[in-house]
Design a protein around this motif. Structure first.
Motif, mmCIF file in Angstrom:
data_model
loop_
_atom_site.group_PDB
_atom_site.id
_atom_site.type_symbol
_atom_site.label_atom_id
_atom_site.label_comp_id
_atom_site.label_asym_id
_atom_site.label_seq_id
_atom_site.Cartn_x
_atom_site.Cartn_y
_atom_site.Cartn_z
ATOM 1 N N LYS A 50 9.545 5.470 -7.401
ATOM 2 C CA LYS A 50 9.021 4.933 -8.549
ATOM 3 C C LYS A 50 9.769 5.148 -9.881
ATOM 4 N N LYS A 51 10.861 6.051 -10.135
ATOM 5 C CA LYS A 51 11.398 6.184 -11.387
ATOM 6 C C LYS A 51 12.518 5.108 -11.349
ATOM 7 N N ILE B 242 10.040 2.647 2.452
ATOM 8 C CA ILE B 242 9.353 3.025 3.891
ATOM 9 C C ILE B 242 10.395 3.294 4.753
ATOM 10 N N ILE B 243 11.596 2.588 4.958
ATOM 11 C CA ILE B 243 12.453 2.514 6.120
ATOM 12 C C ILE B 243 13.265 3.970 5.795
ATOM 13 N N ILE C 50 2.087 12.761 3.501
ATOM 14 C CA ILE C 50 2.181 13.994 3.176
ATOM 15 C C ILE C 50 1.073 14.830 3.766
ATOM 16 N N CYS C 51 -0.115 14.169 3.869
ATOM 17 C CA CYS C 51 -1.331 14.954 4.435
ATOM 18 C C CYS C 51 -0.990 15.086 5.928
ATOM 19 N N LYS C 52 -0.420 14.370 6.699
ATOM 20 C CA LYS C 52 -0.150 14.622 7.913
ATOM 21 C C LYS C 52 0.840 15.540 8.167
ATOM 22 N N LYS D 12 0.914 -1.135 0.007
ATOM 23 C CA LYS D 12 0.048 0.000 0.013
ATOM 24 C C LYS D 12 0.820 1.354 0.098
ATOM 25 N N ILE D 13 1.871 1.143 -0.681
ATOM 26 C CA ILE D 13 2.942 2.292 -0.729
ATOM 27 C C ILE D 13 2.436 3.747 -1.014
ATOM 28 N N ASP D 14 1.619 3.572 -2.197
ATOM 29 C CA ASP D 14 1.043 4.930 -2.425
ATOM 30 C C ASP D 14 0.195 5.564 -1.369
#
Length: 328
Positions: A300-301, A310-311, A260-262, A251-253
């Protein structure tokens, strides 16, 4: 995507677009190709299927409502209507694109005259999933459309569609829903005990009702809780397990959207308060947001492992809090 959308009958909003299409059908001024543009999850595919059912049913009533037991509906739901097809990527295909061999089937489809209706209809869901070869192949049939052919081409990002394709379509822009519209929609359909962090869900949905509904699940609640723990003021002293975050790597996205929202919420809270060292904290959070954006887009690139991304984010947040303590 199209398998669920073809069974969705109710279109939320976009009354102006439906009225325009209904008037066009009644006056027999149907264009051969429509570009349904707008962000994902705002009803473009639902609209395409709704119009297709209406046209193929040959009923042409005063509105586009069709009985669910209608023969046309049953044929479309069972993928057996001879005058209807959907062109979409195969989720089991590793390339994850609409390939040229699929477009060739579409060309073959339009080489035959309609059997049960006046039109043959193809929904492309979506053109964003086409590579350059398949897009060019579709362009050829749009340049010389067969008689009584009709395309509904879904585009989540109109600007990336080839200009030559855009110029041969009539664009129908689907607008984002407002925050209040999404709040009202979700509140009317989902019980309160299942809606946590509604404001955050609305913000992340970015005007998409489809996305808002997808966020009301355990995955969102779980990731949101873990992200909140990361931003706890005692984060650097808390015991935390990387395994707790690694299990959400698929669920990386969503993980990055919530992060970012936080951060943006924290920035807003600081600006609205009279916190000491306000400017320094705001700069730290802006830098943190920029670095997290870079981790995501670079990942992503270069196809970096989700676990590594995540780490990297976790330790970046820890460094930010450690730096704040030094500067206090």
């Amino acid at each position: 995507m199209h398998k669920s959308q073809k069974k969705t009958f109710n279109l939320i909003g976009h009354n102006n677009i439906e009225k325009f299409m209904l008037d066009s059908i009644k006056s027999r001024r149907i264009h051969h190709a429509y570009l349904l543009s707008g962000i994902e999850g705002i009803g473009k595919a639902t609209f395409a299927h709704r119009v297709s059912r209406f046209i193929l049913s040959n009923l042409y009533g005063d509105n586009m409502e069709i009985e669910k037991n209608n023969r046309t509906v049953n044929l479309i739901n069972n993928d057996s209507h001879p005058d209807f097809m959907v062109l979409s990527k195969d989720s089991h295909n590793e390339k994850n694109v609409i390939e040229i061999k699929q477009v060739r089937k579409c060309i073959e489809f339009f080489s035959h005259t309609p059997i049960l209706s006046k039109f043959k209809i193809c929904i492309i869901d979506s053109i964003d999933d086409m590579n350059i070869n398949s897009a060019n192949a579709i362009l050829k049939i749009l340049e010389e459309p067969p008689k009584n052919s009709l395309f509904f081409i879904i585009a989540h990002n109109k600007e990336t569609v080839l200009p030559t394709i855009r110029s041969r379509c009539l664009n129908l822009p689907f607008k984002k829903f407002t925050d209040n519209e999404i709040k009202n929609f979700v509140s009317e359909r989902v019980s309160e005990d299942k809606i946590l962090n509604l404001d955050k869900i609305v913000k992340i949905s970015n005007g998409s009702i489809g996305k808002a509904l997808s966020l009301i699940n355990e995955d969102f609640q779980d990731i949101n809780s873990k992200v909140n723990n990361l931003f706890d003021t005692n984060f650097s002293r808390n015991s935390y397990s990387l395994e707790d975050f690694i299990d959400i790597s698929d669920k990386i996205d969503l993980f990055f959207e919530i992060i970012i929202c936080k951060i943006e919420t924290l920035i807003k809270e600081i600006i609205q308060s009279n916190i000491q060292n306000e400017r320094r904290q705001i700069e730290q959070y802006f830098n943190l947001r920029d670095h997290i954006h870079k981790i995501y887009f670079d990942g992503k690139k270069f196809n970096n492992l989700n676990n590594h991304m995540i780490i990297d984010v976790i330790f970046l947040i820890k460094e930010t809090f450690d730096l704040r303590k030094i500067n206090v």
